[in-house]
Enzyme design. Sequence first.
Site, PDB file in Angstrom:
ATOM      1  CG  ASP A 110     -10.965  -0.804  -4.403  1.00 37.80           C
ATOM      2  OD1 ASP A 110     -10.763  -1.021  -5.483  1.00 37.80           O
ATOM      3  OD2 ASP A 110     -11.470   0.445  -4.097  1.00 37.80           O
ATOM      4  CG  ASP A 112      -7.654   3.937  -7.094  1.00 37.72           C
ATOM      5  OD1 ASP A 112      -6.688   4.291  -6.908  1.00 37.72           O
ATOM      6  OD2 ASP A 112      -8.126   3.162  -8.024  1.00 37.72           O
ATOM      7  CG  ASP A 395     -13.598   3.872  -2.071  1.00 37.22           C
ATOM      8  OD1 ASP A 395     -13.145   3.020  -2.828  1.00 37.22           O
ATOM      9  OD2 ASP A 395     -14.358   4.778  -2.531  1.00 37.22           O
TER      10      ASP A 395
END
Length: 557
Positions: A110, A112, A395
């Site tokens: 990912d 961010d 996250d």
Amino acid sequence: MAGAGLRAAARRWLPCRGHGGPRASSSSPSCPGCGPPGPGAHCPGAPRSAPAPAPAGGAELSAHLWARYQDMRRLVHDLLPPEVCSLLNPAAIYANNEISLRDVEVYGFDYDYTLAQYADALHPEIFSAARDILIEHYKYPEGIRKYDYDPSFAIRGLHYDIQKSLLMKIDAFHYVQLGTAYRGLQPVPDEEVIDLYGGTQHIPLYQMSGFYGKGPSIKQFMDIFSLPEMALLSCVVDHFLGHSLEFDQAHLYKDVTDAIRDVHVKGLMYQWIERDMEKYILRGDETFAVLSRLVAHGKQLFLITNSPFSFVDKGMRHMVGPDWRHLFDVVIVQADKPSFFTDRRKPFRKLDEKGSLHWDRITRLEKGKIYRQGNLYDFLRLTEWRGPRVLYFGDHLYSDLADLMLRHGWRTGAIIPELEREIRIINTEQYMHSLTWQQALTGLLERMQTYQDAESQQVLAAWMKERQELRCVTKALFNAQFGSIFRTFHNPTYFSRRLVRFSDLYMASLSCLLNYRVDFTFYPRRTPLQHEAPLWMDQLCTGCMKTPFLGDMAHIR
């Protein structure tokens, strides 16, 4: 040195023959902590010259209980030499499942809070912008502008009951941790919480069973971007309650979440980061080191993110350099996770250097090109990257990891930035001593509860009060309102339960990979089940097994 200190203390407490609990070494005349559960009982492993059984009752029995308490205090002190602290490494990778990096051929990421770690300074910007949107576009009271972002208020993984305006922490068994329920910025008394849920702390499964943490009336805040959202939601509720303004809880919740969404949709957050990447992006050089190292060892890389290409491109140029795309075999932006993993209908579209869409049909995913949207099923068909040879990092436990692990058998790694701070707290002498004494005191309470006379009950009540105070102190070390994101007083949190279920590995940042070889095997430690009777600290300190002797329980049928 710490291990030697623990071993030296442990040698003074060898297993008791007959019931498996600790006993004193031969130089000690008795098992100091093995106070009898009832009159006449003794430790089978102790010499026959052991002290006489405990008094039958009254002041002498009370003194006996306090003597056991002091014995335990001394033992806990001996078991924890100063060097026992700082045993955990905040830069380590922790394994929920056995995994060998030698078997991983493809690494996915990912963007961010995975490739790009953001500074906490971003949160007040999001809070303030969303607060102003509420006032200027949703016509909320001007008085809300007095609220500023408080970084110490909320933690990730909390649940919000929309109809009750309650922000709370829930454990792995769906129980609200008492003392962690807030309406607005004010704590809600335990009695009121229990009354609101029909005389229990338990939240029924149907209210919070949505796969992505969204039940019909309760939402779980799972990503780091939700910290300013929880803070703003609490501030707005606080203002309405403080000024006795009537409001519909569902409308208020939706307006706040829409205002937070607008900050992202309108590109405000992207603009702040792009204007000052040095301020907002952390560990960029470490991200570059991780990616370069993997490519140098022949690994294939891909990126799947919900962020737009222009934003990702600027950030990657800042961290990695202008040729960052050459590191990745596939780059997918605006993927619309988590529906990317489940919706087969959305095709891939190719983007040019200016971000304009192409209309040609995608029959292969080319290295160095940029693709938008698409779906995982086409991704798997075009790349043939399947199963445990793929390791994906993200996250968000739901949007990034859940589908990949449960539906497709990929390996997954969770990025948990809070882990670094929590481990540093765990490594403090205050935490270590508080927790160890708390465990020991709990074991003593369990062992000595068979004493039912009035004087003994007073002693046990004092211990219970001390135990509760210790639990509150330990909780406040992490966060005054909600404690650790990983634990309630003794149970794992609902967040922890999901972390274990949806991730093979978890770590504070992607840079933790730099501490391990690319062929390293992670072995999770066997975590004992309650019935397996491990040598918990409370057993060491009470000189007995956690479960009372079967003989002492003969009257229970």
